[in-house]
Design a protein around this motif. Structure first.
Motif, mmCIF file in Angstrom:
data_model
loop_
_atom_site.group_PDB
_atom_site.id
_atom_site.type_symbol
_atom_site.label_atom_id
_atom_site.label_comp_id
_atom_site.label_asym_id
_atom_site.label_seq_id
_atom_site.Cartn_x
_atom_site.Cartn_y
_atom_site.Cartn_z
ATOM 1 N N ARG A 85 43.518 44.147 31.323
ATOM 2 C CA ARG A 85 42.604 44.427 32.128
ATOM 3 C C ARG A 85 42.407 42.811 32.329
ATOM 4 O O ARG A 85 41.855 42.624 31.772
ATOM 5 C CB ARG A 85 41.727 45.196 32.191
ATOM 6 C CG ARG A 85 42.129 46.546 32.111
ATOM 7 C CD ARG A 85 41.403 47.645 31.644
ATOM 8 N NE ARG A 85 39.655 47.305 31.492
ATOM 9 C CZ ARG A 85 39.345 47.496 30.310
ATOM 10 N NH1 ARG A 85 39.058 49.138 29.891
ATOM 11 N NH2 ARG A 85 38.202 46.953 30.409
ATOM 12 N N ARG A 86 41.747 43.276 33.679
ATOM 13 C CA ARG A 86 41.413 41.835 34.141
ATOM 14 C C ARG A 86 40.207 41.480 33.953
ATOM 15 O O ARG A 86 40.201 40.091 32.995
ATOM 16 C CB ARG A 86 41.044 41.895 35.925
ATOM 17 C CG ARG A 86 40.704 40.305 36.329
ATOM 18 C CD ARG A 86 40.713 40.736 37.492
ATOM 19 N NE ARG A 86 39.652 41.391 38.108
ATOM 20 C CZ ARG A 86 39.003 41.351 39.588
ATOM 21 N NH1 ARG A 86 39.826 40.619 40.374
ATOM 22 N NH2 ARG A 86 37.890 42.353 39.881
ATOM 23 N N ASP A 87 39.093 42.420 33.420
ATOM 24 C CA ASP A 87 38.130 42.173 32.630
ATOM 25 C C ASP A 87 38.309 41.822 31.176
ATOM 26 O O ASP A 87 37.107 41.965 29.985
ATOM 27 C CB ASP A 87 36.743 43.118 32.459
ATOM 28 C CG ASP A 87 37.347 44.657 32.462
ATOM 29 O OD1 ASP A 87 38.827 44.592 31.724
ATOM 30 O OD2 ASP A 87 36.564 45.176 32.561
ATOM 31 N N ASN A 119 44.869 48.541 29.691
ATOM 32 C CA ASN A 119 45.331 49.591 31.389
ATOM 33 C C ASN A 119 46.390 50.112 30.612
ATOM 34 O O ASN A 119 47.429 51.404 31.148
ATOM 35 C CB ASN A 119 45.940 48.225 32.176
ATOM 36 C CG ASN A 119 45.258 48.470 33.690
ATOM 37 O OD1 ASN A 119 44.894 49.049 33.762
ATOM 38 N ND2 ASN A 119 45.605 47.496 33.970
ATOM 39 N N ASP A 152 43.187 49.953 36.159
ATOM 40 C CA ASP A 152 42.856 48.710 36.952
ATOM 41 C C ASP A 152 43.506 47.337 37.119
ATOM 42 O O ASP A 152 44.463 47.134 36.575
ATOM 43 C CB ASP A 152 40.842 47.672 35.306
ATOM 44 C CG ASP A 152 40.140 49.314 35.275
ATOM 45 O OD1 ASP A 152 39.772 49.410 35.820
ATOM 46 O OD2 ASP A 152 39.807 49.371 33.725
ATOM 47 N N GLU A 153 42.640 46.223 37.793
ATOM 48 C CA GLU A 153 43.297 45.362 37.857
ATOM 49 C C GLU A 153 43.510 44.858 36.575
ATOM 50 O O GLU A 153 42.969 44.810 35.649
ATOM 51 C CB GLU A 153 42.266 44.569 38.701
ATOM 52 C CG GLU A 153 42.395 44.587 40.103
ATOM 53 C CD GLU A 153 43.069 44.909 40.630
ATOM 54 O OE1 GLU A 153 43.780 43.801 41.012
ATOM 55 O OE2 GLU A 153 43.312 45.683 42.129
ATOM 56 N N PRO A 154 44.826 44.246 37.192
ATOM 57 C CA PRO A 154 45.500 43.775 35.388
ATOM 58 C C PRO A 154 45.004 41.970 35.289
ATOM 59 O O PRO A 154 44.530 41.709 36.323
ATOM 60 C CB PRO A 154 47.236 43.597 35.691
ATOM 61 C CG PRO A 154 46.842 43.276 37.510
ATOM 62 C CD PRO A 154 46.005 44.101 37.854
ATOM 63 N N ALA A 164 43.393 36.341 39.884
ATOM 64 C CA ALA A 164 43.422 37.485 39.737
ATOM 65 C C ALA A 164 44.454 38.009 40.862
ATOM 66 O O ALA A 164 45.066 36.736 41.796
ATOM 67 C CB ALA A 164 42.387 37.869 40.055
ATOM 68 N N LEU A 165 44.904 39.176 41.241
ATOM 69 C CA LEU A 165 46.132 39.686 42.154
ATOM 70 C C LEU A 165 45.105 39.510 43.395
ATOM 71 O O LEU A 165 43.547 39.980 42.892
ATOM 72 C CB LEU A 165 46.830 40.570 41.834
ATOM 73 C CG LEU A 165 47.386 41.353 40.984
ATOM 74 C CD1 LEU A 165 48.110 41.953 40.983
ATOM 75 C CD2 LEU A 165 48.679 39.836 41.243
ATOM 76 N N GLN A 166 45.885 39.375 44.545
ATOM 77 C CA GLN A 166 44.941 39.515 46.015
ATOM 78 C C GLN A 166 45.903 40.426 46.640
ATOM 79 O O GLN A 166 46.844 40.395 46.548
ATOM 80 C CB GLN A 166 45.095 38.293 47.363
ATOM 81 C CG GLN A 166 44.346 38.842 48.176
ATOM 82 C CD GLN A 166 44.549 37.636 48.582
ATOM 83 O OE1 GLN A 166 45.248 36.040 48.282
ATOM 84 N NE2 GLN A 166 44.255 37.394 49.813
ATOM 85 N N THR A 167 45.021 42.040 47.146
ATOM 86 C CA THR A 167 45.642 42.588 47.775
ATOM 87 C C THR A 167 46.118 42.396 49.186
ATOM 88 O O THR A 167 45.133 41.734 49.799
ATOM 89 C CB THR A 167 44.745 43.934 47.571
ATOM 90 O OG1 THR A 167 44.346 44.423 45.917
ATOM 91 C CG2 THR A 167 45.878 45.621 48.284
#
Length: 175
Positions: A85-87, A119, A152-154, A164-167
């Motif tokens: 996960r991103r965190d 994740n 969660d965000e990867p 980070a990814l941008q949606t």
């Protein structure tokens, strides 16, 4: 003669650096390969993860030929692949050898160790190992997998750093 060899080495090193810089423009997820060896939890951070087959379930990752961690994982014949996960940057850094993280972040059962809260977790047995230049290509057979219902965000790696990814609202089709 020695000068020619040195110049060839400089050209080759420049080519390798250029390759790393350019291939780093391909954004990847971050995964940690975790195993047990002599009662210790061991692991390595990779971004060379890919799915290979649905029948049987196979995946692969690559590890440097001189990696002692990869050798220990291979000798144990089983490992987990943990998609972070991103965190979980601290977990990635720990297994990349760049930070300390408490090993309680890892769970253990039936000879497997894995990152708690990832994740996705794939428990694998070593299926094949192939030479790949200065790396080993390690193919694992997935024997079990698990992940949370809400993803969660990867954690993403791009251009030599975490990002980070941008949606975005893009049109897409399901393949």
């Amino acid at each position: 003669m020695g000068f020619t060899i040195q110049m060839e080495q400089l050209v080759m090193d420049k080519e390798k650096l250029s390759y790393r810089r350019l291939i780093g423009r391909f954004a990847t997820g971050v995964a940690v390969i975790v195993g047990e060896s002599d009662g210790d939890v061991i692991g390595m951070t990779v971004n060379s993860l890919t799915s290979v087959s649905l029948d049987p379930l196979l995946l692969l990752f690559c590890a440097k030929n001189e990696s002692r961690t990869a050798d220990r994982i291979l000798s144990s014949t089983r490992f987990s692949v943990n998609i972070l996960r991103r965190d979980q940057q601290n977990v990635s850094r720990r297994f990349a050898g760049k930070a300390d993280v408490e090993m309680k972040a890892c769970a253990r059962e039936d000879g497997f160790a894995w990152v708690d809260g990832a994740n996705a977790v794939f428990l694998c047995e070593v299926e094949h190992v192939y030479p790949g230049g200065d790396h080993k290509i390690i193919v694992g057979r997935v024997v079990s997998m698990n992940g949370p219902d809400d993803v969660d965000e990867p954690l993403v790696f791009f251009d030599g750093r975490y990002t980070a990814l941008q949606t975005l609202n893009l049109e897409y089709s399901v393949a």
